[in-house]
Design a protein around this motif. Structure first.
Motif, PDB file in Angstrom:
ATOM      1  N   GLN A  12     -27.913 -13.160 -12.555  1.00 14.84           N
ATOM      2  CA  GLN A  12     -27.057 -12.191 -11.873  1.00 14.84           C
ATOM      3  C   GLN A  12     -27.105 -12.396 -10.363  1.00 14.84           C
ATOM      4  O   GLN A  12     -26.067 -12.377  -9.687  1.00 14.84           O
ATOM      5  N   SER A  13     -28.300 -12.614  -9.833  1.00 16.33           N
ATOM      6  CA  SER A  13     -28.437 -12.867  -8.393  1.00 16.33           C
ATOM      7  C   SER A  13     -27.748 -14.164  -8.003  1.00 16.33           C
ATOM      8  O   SER A  13     -27.096 -14.252  -6.949  1.00 16.33           O
ATOM      9  N   TRP A  14     -27.894 -15.173  -8.853  1.00 19.40           N
ATOM     10  CA  TRP A  14     -27.255 -16.462  -8.578  1.00 19.40           C
ATOM     11  C   TRP A  14     -25.739 -16.310  -8.501  1.00 19.40           C
ATOM     12  O   TRP A  14     -25.089 -16.857  -7.595  1.00 19.40           O
ATOM     13  N   LEU A  15     -25.168 -15.556  -9.428  1.00 21.20           N
ATOM     14  CA  LEU A  15     -23.726 -15.331  -9.407  1.00 21.20           C
ATOM     15  C   LEU A  15     -23.297 -14.599  -8.137  1.00 21.20           C
ATOM     16  O   LEU A  15     -22.333 -14.992  -7.467  1.00 21.20           O
ATOM     17  N   GLN A  16     -23.991 -13.535  -7.813  1.00 24.38           N
ATOM     18  CA  GLN A  16     -23.634 -12.752  -6.632  1.00 24.38           C
ATOM     19  C   GLN A  16     -23.738 -13.587  -5.359  1.00 24.38           C
ATOM     20  O   GLN A  16     -22.849 -13.537  -4.495  1.00 24.38           O
ATOM     21  N   GLY A  22     -18.531 -18.100  -1.339  1.00 23.55           N
ATOM     22  CA  GLY A  22     -17.165 -18.590  -1.446  1.00 23.55           C
ATOM     23  C   GLY A  22     -16.933 -19.582  -2.568  1.00 23.55           C
ATOM     24  O   GLY A  22     -15.859 -20.191  -2.653  1.00 23.55           O
ATOM     25  N   CYS A  23     -17.910 -19.755  -3.456  1.00 21.76           N
ATOM     26  CA  CYS A  23     -17.716 -20.656  -4.595  1.00 21.76           C
ATOM     27  C   CYS A  23     -16.614 -20.101  -5.497  1.00 21.76           C
ATOM     28  O   CYS A  23     -16.483 -18.883  -5.664  1.00 21.76           O
ATOM     29  N   ILE A  45     -18.374 -12.966 -17.798  1.00 16.44           N
ATOM     30  CA  ILE A  45     -19.365 -12.529 -16.816  1.00 16.44           C
ATOM     31  C   ILE A  45     -18.924 -12.867 -15.395  1.00 16.44           C
ATOM     32  O   ILE A  45     -19.005 -12.035 -14.480  1.00 16.44           O
ATOM     33  N   VAL A  46     -18.453 -14.088 -15.192  1.00 14.51           N
ATOM     34  CA  VAL A  46     -18.032 -14.490 -13.843  1.00 14.51           C
ATOM     35  C   VAL A  46     -16.852 -13.642 -13.383  1.00 14.51           C
ATOM     36  O   VAL A  46     -16.800 -13.203 -12.228  1.00 14.51           O
ATOM     37  N   SER A  50     -16.912 -11.315 -10.105  1.00  8.42           N
ATOM     38  CA  SER A  50     -15.899 -11.627  -9.103  1.00  8.42           C
ATOM     39  C   SER A  50     -15.050 -10.402  -8.791  1.00  8.42           C
ATOM     40  O   SER A  50     -14.728 -10.119  -7.629  1.00  8.42           O
ATOM     41  N   ALA A  51     -14.699  -9.645  -9.832  1.00 11.10           N
ATOM     42  CA  ALA A  51     -13.887  -8.445  -9.635  1.00 11.10           C
ATOM     43  C   ALA A  51     -14.640  -7.392  -8.836  1.00 11.10           C
ATOM     44  O   ALA A  51     -14.075  -6.725  -7.969  1.00 11.10           O
ATOM     45  N   LEU A  52     -15.935  -7.242  -9.104  1.00 15.96           N
ATOM     46  CA  LEU A  52     -16.721  -6.241  -8.390  1.00 15.96           C
ATOM     47  C   LEU A  52     -16.795  -6.529  -6.894  1.00 15.96           C
ATOM     48  O   LEU A  52     -16.869  -5.610  -6.076  1.00 15.96           O
ATOM     49  N   ARG A  53     -16.758  -7.801  -6.527  1.00 18.41           N
ATOM     50  CA  ARG A  53     -16.851  -8.163  -5.110  1.00 18.41           C
ATOM     51  C   ARG A  53     -15.607  -7.765  -4.332  1.00 18.41           C
ATOM     52  O   ARG A  53     -15.641  -7.648  -3.108  1.00 18.41           O
ATOM     53  N   GLN A  54     -14.498  -7.545  -5.018  1.00 18.06           N
ATOM     54  CA  GLN A  54     -13.229  -7.353  -4.332  1.00 18.06           C
ATOM     55  C   GLN A  54     -12.864  -5.896  -4.102  1.00 18.06           C
ATOM     56  O   GLN A  54     -11.774  -5.593  -3.648  1.00 18.06           O
ATOM     57  N   VAL A  55     -13.790  -4.969  -4.414  1.00 15.94           N
ATOM     58  CA  VAL A  55     -13.530  -3.559  -4.141  1.00 15.94           C
ATOM     59  C   VAL A  55     -14.593  -3.047  -3.188  1.00 15.94           C
ATOM     60  O   VAL A  55     -15.686  -3.609  -3.092  1.00 15.94           O
ATOM     61  N   PRO A  56     -14.318  -1.986  -2.439  1.00 16.26           N
ATOM     62  CA  PRO A  56     -15.311  -1.430  -1.530  1.00 16.26           C
ATOM     63  C   PRO A  56     -16.584  -1.055  -2.265  1.00 16.26           C
ATOM     64  O   PRO A  56     -16.564  -0.681  -3.435  1.00 16.26           O
TER      65      PRO A  56
END
Length: 294
Positions: A12-16, A22-23, A45-46, A50-56
């Motif tokens: 999970q940390s690796w993905l975040q 920017g990968c 999972i990805v 990825s979706a979670l990163r795009q919201v506040p």
């Protein structure tokens, strides 16, 4: 998302971290697959991270369905199955709309099949059941995986009068030609049987998808019909929507995931919960963009 519990904190940390660097999501999926993760699991999972990163940050824990839809880049179009109204009339049955979600387009329906049709499809398929397969993402061939523990059988289009009448009704219901549909697949799940979250469309980036895309194009929608009542478990789940549809004899759940631009909708990630009591029988109908040649 329940699948996160199956991913170690290190992954999970690796993905975040790598998403923050920017990968591209696809590159991360490829790395996970190279480390023996199932491709469907890795994609799901990805996409989720990825979706979670795009919201506040204040919204990241609980983004709405509308927010998630916007994040995918998928362009929603007018649905093929009736976008309004509480009933859909076919040549022989009045199908009732129970629940409708617009993004992605998911509809729960009742009276899609009669009780007699459900019983007869179970009877006709019982002697033909074989272990269910999935598509190998590299070769396009059939593969048995631990994530899918059902047994199934297929009916060819118009195989007999019963199937011909059902195929006609489903074409009317989904506003799509009979010849653009795959044959009805019957699936049987015993206690403990499940199908972990997956996509019904063929991932365009998978080499093995080319084989299937050449047999009528992309899958565009799915209708899962329930042939029996299940005492406990066996729900059809949509993890990204928080939706679980309980099996009810004669009812169905319909969802669309491919538009006229050939985009596919990852919000239609879905699966079948383990059967806790009894058994589950379903009939699945997949629609293709063009005449099916499989």
């Amino acid at each position: 998302m329940d699948k996160i519990a199956e991913l170690s904190p290190e992954w999970q940390s690796w993905l975040q971290d790598n998403l923050a660097r920017g990968c591209t999501p696809q590159s991360l999926v490829e790395v996970m697959v190279s480390h023996q993760f199932e491709p469907m699991f890795a994609n799901a999972i990805v996409f989720h991270f990825s979706a979670l990163r795009q919201v506040p940050a204040a919204q990241a824990s609980e983004p709405s369905a509308g927010q998630r839809a916007a994040q995918t880049g998928y362009q929603y179009e007018a649905p093929r199955l009736a976008p309004a109204g509480n009933t859909i009339q076919t040549h022989d049955l009045t199908v009732r709309v129970v629940t409708r979600i617009n993004k992605p387009y998911v509809v729960v329906l009742e009276n899609v099949l009669t009780a007699e049709e459900c019983d007869e499809m179970i009877r006709l398929s019982s002697d033909k059941l074989k272990r269910s397969m999935t598509v190998d993402p590299k070769t396009g061939g059939d593969a048995v995986i631990a994530d899918r523990t059902s047994y199934g059988a297929f009916f060819a289009i118009n195989e007999n009068p019963l199937i011909a009448n059902i195929d006609r009704r489903l074409a009317e219901l989904m506003s799509w030609p009979v010849e653009n549909g795959e044959g009805i697949q019957i699936l049987n799940y015993k206690v403990g049987g499940e199908y972990k979250p997956h996509f019904d469309y063929f991932p365009p980036s998978d080499e093995g998808s080319k084989v299937h895309l050449g047999q009528g194009g992309q899958r565009i929608s799915t209708l899962v019909m329930y042939l029996n009542d299940v005492p406990a478990g066996g729900e059809t789940i949509f993890p990204e929507l928080g939706l679980a549809v309980a099996p009810k004899k004669g009812s169905a759940v319909y969802f669309e995931y491919c538009n006229s631009l050939d985009q596919v909708d990852p919000l239609t990630l879905h699966g079948g919960n383990p059967v806790i009591e009894g058994e589950k029988w379903i009939a699945t109908k997949w629609l293709r963009q063009h005449r099916y040649g499989g």
